[in-house]
Design a protein around this motif. Structure first.
Motif, PDB file in Angstrom:
ATOM      1  N   SER A 107       0.839  -1.205   0.000  1.00 44.96           N
ATOM      2  CA  SER A 107       0.000   0.000   0.000  1.00 44.96           C
ATOM      3  C   SER A 107       0.868   1.247   0.000  1.00 44.96           C
ATOM      4  O   SER A 107       0.414   2.324  -0.378  1.00 44.96           O
ATOM      5  N   SER A 108       2.138   1.118   0.414  1.00 47.28           N
ATOM      6  CA  SER A 108       3.102   2.215   0.325  1.00 47.28           C
ATOM      7  C   SER A 108       4.490   1.585   0.473  1.00 47.28           C
ATOM      8  O   SER A 108       4.609   0.396   0.763  1.00 47.28           O
ATOM      9  N   ARG A 109       5.514   2.371   0.248  1.00 46.18           N
ATOM     10  CA  ARG A 109       6.869   1.843   0.392  1.00 46.18           C
ATOM     11  C   ARG A 109       7.803   2.958   0.803  1.00 46.18           C
ATOM     12  O   ARG A 109       7.647   4.095   0.400  1.00 46.18           O
ATOM     13  N   ARG A 110       8.750   2.622   1.684  1.00 47.56           N
ATOM     14  CA  ARG A 110       9.831   3.545   2.008  1.00 47.56           C
ATOM     15  C   ARG A 110      11.036   2.692   2.383  1.00 47.56           C
ATOM     16  O   ARG A 110      11.748   2.224   1.527  1.00 47.56           O
ATOM     17  N   PHE A 111      11.250   2.456   3.699  1.00 51.65           N
ATOM     18  CA  PHE A 111      12.323   1.538   4.094  1.00 51.65           C
ATOM     19  C   PHE A 111      11.921   0.094   3.783  1.00 51.65           C
ATOM     20  O   PHE A 111      12.746  -0.769   3.565  1.00 51.65           O
ATOM     21  N   LEU A 112      10.600  -0.126   3.823  1.00 52.50           N
ATOM     22  CA  LEU A 112      10.024  -1.443   3.549  1.00 52.50           C
ATOM     23  C   LEU A 112       8.859  -1.261   2.584  1.00 52.50           C
ATOM     24  O   LEU A 112       8.302  -0.163   2.474  1.00 52.50           O
ATOM     25  N   ARG A 113       8.446  -2.351   1.933  1.00 52.26           N
ATOM     26  CA  ARG A 113       7.199  -2.341   1.184  1.00 52.26           C
ATOM     27  C   ARG A 113       6.101  -2.788   2.159  1.00 52.26           C
ATOM     28  O   ARG A 113       6.237  -3.851   2.782  1.00 52.26           O
ATOM     29  N   HIS A 114       5.061  -1.998   2.297  1.00 54.12           N
ATOM     30  CA  HIS A 114       4.070  -2.230   3.345  1.00 54.12           C
ATOM     31  C   HIS A 114       2.968  -3.156   2.833  1.00 54.12           C
ATOM     32  O   HIS A 114       2.063  -2.721   2.124  1.00 54.12           O
ATOM     33  N   HIS A 115       3.070  -4.427   3.241  1.00 54.82           N
ATOM     34  CA  HIS A 115       2.163  -5.456   2.733  1.00 54.82           C
ATOM     35  C   HIS A 115       1.147  -5.912   3.772  1.00 54.82           C
ATOM     36  O   HIS A 115       0.610  -6.999   3.632  1.00 54.82           O
ATOM     37  N   HIS A 116       0.977  -5.155   4.842  1.00 53.61           N
ATOM     38  CA  HIS A 116      -0.004  -5.630   5.827  1.00 53.61           C
ATOM     39  C   HIS A 116      -0.811  -4.485   6.438  1.00 53.61           C
ATOM     40  O   HIS A 116      -0.384  -3.339   6.469  1.00 53.61           O
ATOM     41  N   GLU A 117      -2.008  -4.860   6.932  1.00 46.85           N
ATOM     42  CA  GLU A 117      -2.802  -4.032   7.830  1.00 46.85           C
ATOM     43  C   GLU A 117      -2.784  -4.757   9.167  1.00 46.85           C
ATOM     44  O   GLU A 117      -2.416  -5.940   9.232  1.00 46.85           O
ATOM     45  N   GLN A 118      -3.224  -4.092  10.204  1.00 48.91           N
ATOM     46  CA  GLN A 118      -3.123  -4.685  11.534  1.00 48.91           C
ATOM     47  C   GLN A 118      -4.256  -4.194  12.432  1.00 48.91           C
ATOM     48  O   GLN A 118      -4.761  -3.086  12.243  1.00 48.91           O
ATOM     49  N   ALA A 119      -4.617  -5.079  13.379  1.00 46.89           N
ATOM     50  CA  ALA A 119      -5.684  -4.734  14.332  1.00 46.89           C
ATOM     51  C   ALA A 119      -5.405  -5.441  15.649  1.00 46.89           C
ATOM     52  O   ALA A 119      -4.784  -6.514  15.660  1.00 46.89           O
ATOM     53  N   TYR A 120      -5.845  -4.861  16.736  1.00 48.88           N
ATOM     54  CA  TYR A 120      -5.782  -5.518  18.042  1.00 48.88           C
ATOM     55  C   TYR A 120      -7.173  -6.016  18.424  1.00 48.88           C
ATOM     56  O   TYR A 120      -8.190  -5.400  18.062  1.00 48.88           O
ATOM     57  N   LEU A 121      -7.175  -7.130  19.173  1.00 48.11           N
ATOM     58  CA  LEU A 121      -8.394  -7.658  19.776  1.00 48.11           C
ATOM     59  C   LEU A 121      -8.368  -7.261  21.248  1.00 48.11           C
ATOM     60  O   LEU A 121      -7.399  -7.573  21.956  1.00 48.11           O
ATOM     61  N   LEU A 122      -9.410  -6.582  21.691  1.00 50.44           N
ATOM     62  CA  LEU A 122      -9.452  -5.989  23.031  1.00 50.44           C
ATOM     63  C   LEU A 122     -10.665  -6.534  23.784  1.00 50.44           C
ATOM     64  O   LEU A 122     -11.735  -6.682  23.191  1.00 50.44           O
ATOM     65  N   ALA A 123     -10.493  -6.790  25.085  1.00 49.18           N
ATOM     66  CA  ALA A 123     -11.601  -7.356  25.864  1.00 49.18           C
ATOM     67  C   ALA A 123     -11.999  -6.411  26.983  1.00 49.18           C
ATOM     68  O   ALA A 123     -11.160  -5.730  27.574  1.00 49.18           O
ATOM     69  N   LYS A 124     -13.296  -6.408  27.269  1.00 47.12           N
ATOM     70  CA  LYS A 124     -13.802  -5.707  28.453  1.00 47.12           C
ATOM     71  C   LYS A 124     -14.048  -6.766  29.521  1.00 47.12           C
ATOM     72  O   LYS A 124     -15.015  -7.523  29.443  1.00 47.12           O
ATOM     73  N   GLY A 125     -13.148  -6.889  30.463  1.00 53.32           N
ATOM     74  CA  GLY A 125     -13.274  -7.913  31.507  1.00 53.32           C
ATOM     75  C   GLY A 125     -13.004  -9.296  30.951  1.00 53.32           C
ATOM     76  O   GLY A 125     -12.210  -9.464  30.025  1.00 53.32           O
ATOM     77  N   ARG A 126     -13.706 -10.275  31.502  1.00 54.20           N
ATOM     78  CA  ARG A 126     -13.480 -11.676  31.113  1.00 54.20           C
ATOM     79  C   ARG A 126     -14.374 -12.020  29.933  1.00 54.20           C
ATOM     80  O   ARG A 126     -15.564 -12.235  30.100  1.00 54.20           O
ATOM     81  N   ALA A 127     -13.785 -12.094  28.765  1.00 54.07           N
ATOM     82  CA  ALA A 127     -14.556 -12.422  27.565  1.00 54.07           C
ATOM     83  C   ALA A 127     -14.446 -13.919  27.305  1.00 54.07           C
ATOM     84  O   ALA A 127     -13.352 -14.481  27.419  1.00 54.07           O
ATOM     85  N   PRO A 128     -15.556 -14.581  26.949  1.00 49.74           N
ATOM     86  CA  PRO A 128     -15.471 -16.012  26.625  1.00 49.74           C
ATOM     87  C   PRO A 128     -14.692 -16.218  25.321  1.00 49.74           C
ATOM     88  O   PRO A 128     -14.788 -15.409  24.402  1.00 49.74           O
ATOM     89  N   SER A 129     -13.907 -17.300  25.237  1.00 48.65           N
ATOM     90  CA  SER A 129     -13.174 -17.591  23.994  1.00 48.65           C
ATOM     91  C   SER A 129     -14.150 -18.167  22.977  1.00 48.65           C
ATOM     92  O   SER A 129     -15.080 -18.884  23.344  1.00 48.65           O
ATOM     93  N   PRO A 130     -13.933 -17.900  21.695  1.00 47.54           N
ATOM     94  CA  PRO A 130     -14.812 -18.496  20.686  1.00 47.54           C
ATOM     95  C   PRO A 130     -14.587 -20.001  20.592  1.00 47.54           C
ATOM     96  O   PRO A 130     -13.506 -20.488  20.919  1.00 47.54           O
ATOM     97  N   SER A 131     -15.618 -20.726  20.147  1.00 47.49           N
ATOM     98  CA  SER A 131     -15.476 -22.190  20.056  1.00 47.49           C
ATOM     99  C   SER A 131     -14.442 -22.564  18.989  1.00 47.49           C
ATOM    100  O   SER A 131     -13.757 -23.567  19.112  1.00 47.49           O
ATOM    101  N   ARG A 132     -14.333 -21.742  17.934  1.00 46.56           N
ATOM    102  CA  ARG A 132     -13.347 -22.017  16.877  1.00 46.56           C
ATOM    103  C   ARG A 132     -12.483 -20.773  16.687  1.00 46.56           C
ATOM    104  O   ARG A 132     -12.828 -19.901  15.880  1.00 46.56           O
ATOM    105  N   PRO A 133     -11.368 -20.663  17.424  1.00 45.90           N
ATOM    106  CA  PRO A 133     -10.546 -19.447  17.307  1.00 45.90           C
ATOM    107  C   PRO A 133     -10.040 -19.250  15.884  1.00 45.90           C
ATOM    108  O   PRO A 133      -9.708 -20.203  15.181  1.00 45.90           O
TER     109      PRO A 133
END
Ligand code: SAM
Length: 211
Positions: A107-133
């Motif tokens: 999507s852009s390039r400078r020192f590296l060619r940027h081939h990824h997007e990124q996201a964090y998964l955030l929880a409010k307190g104790r979140a149940p895990s999905p049955s199929r992560p």
């Protein structure tokens, strides 16, 4: 006030979220400005992309409106990761995962060619895990950015919604742009609530979702 379902609100999401009761949203999937002063080849920009003053209040509101045990997936700009992580932690979120989306084009390039997007998964307190992560490395299709300068592809959004919410749940995207999260939520059989500051993007999202 119970949040309206399958609605797209026009305005500043901090003010709009302040009108929602605490714990009234089941899952949040959002793609806020990355704080990178984005400008594409045709000169299109993203509102609030040069100013972080919205960051802490917006995530504080997201944390408040999310149900206890609920999850949030937030895209973010990797070069301003410290600011995003500080805002999430200050709001009360626990960081429980990180997702990398691989693009077969840079999507852009400078020192590296940027081939990824990124996201964090955030929880409010104790979140149940999905049955199929999910795998935390996912593929990414180029949308062409025709509807929005940073338009996200539907397939990975739909997978995230299916994994981290239940049919009929309410999915919130307070930075909804052209409404990609909302379309993905609808496809997955969830209700949605979108918020967007810019009138032109709000209009695009409404056209996309309602026509
Ligand atoms: C990265 S874009 C989202 C693009 C979207 N994922 C899509 O596929 O179209 C972020 C959006 O947040 C909007 N925005 C910025 N500040 C906002 C605020 N305070 N309240 C609501 N929306 C805001 C911008 O106008 C922009 O459309």
């Amino acid at each position: 006030m119970v949040p309206a379902r399958n609605t797209i609100l026009w305005g500043d999401c901090i003010t709009l979220m302040q009108r929602l009761p605490g714990g009234s949203v089941d899952f949040i999937l959002t793609d806020p400005p990355y704080l990178v002063r984005y400008r594409d080849r045709s000169g299109r920009t993203v509102a609030n992309d040069a100013d972080a003053s919205w960051l802490k209040p917006a995530f504080t509101e997201m944390y408040r409106v999310l149900k206890p045990g609920g999850l949030t997936v937030s895209f973010y700009g990797w070069n301003e990761a410290d600011k995003f992580i500080a805002a999430w932690r200050a709001a009360g979120f626990r960081i429980v995962g990180h997702i990398v989306f691989c693009k077969d084009y840079p999507s852009s390039r400078r020192f590296l060619r940027h081939h990824h997007e990124q996201a964090y998964l955030l929880a409010k307190g104790r979140a149940p895990s999905p049955s199929r992560p999910l795998t935390d490395v996912m593929s990414w299709d180029y949308t062409g950015n025709r509807l929005h300068p940073t338009q996200k592809p539907l397939a990975p959004l739909e997978r995230l919604i299916q994994t981290f919410s239940q049919p009929g749940d309410l999915v919130l995207d307070p930075f909804c742009g052209s409404g990609s999260t909302l379309v993905a939520a609808e496809r997955a059989g969830r209700s949605f609530l979108g918020m967007e500051l810019e009138a032109r993007h709000h209009a695009t999202a409404c056209l996309r979702v309602y026509s």
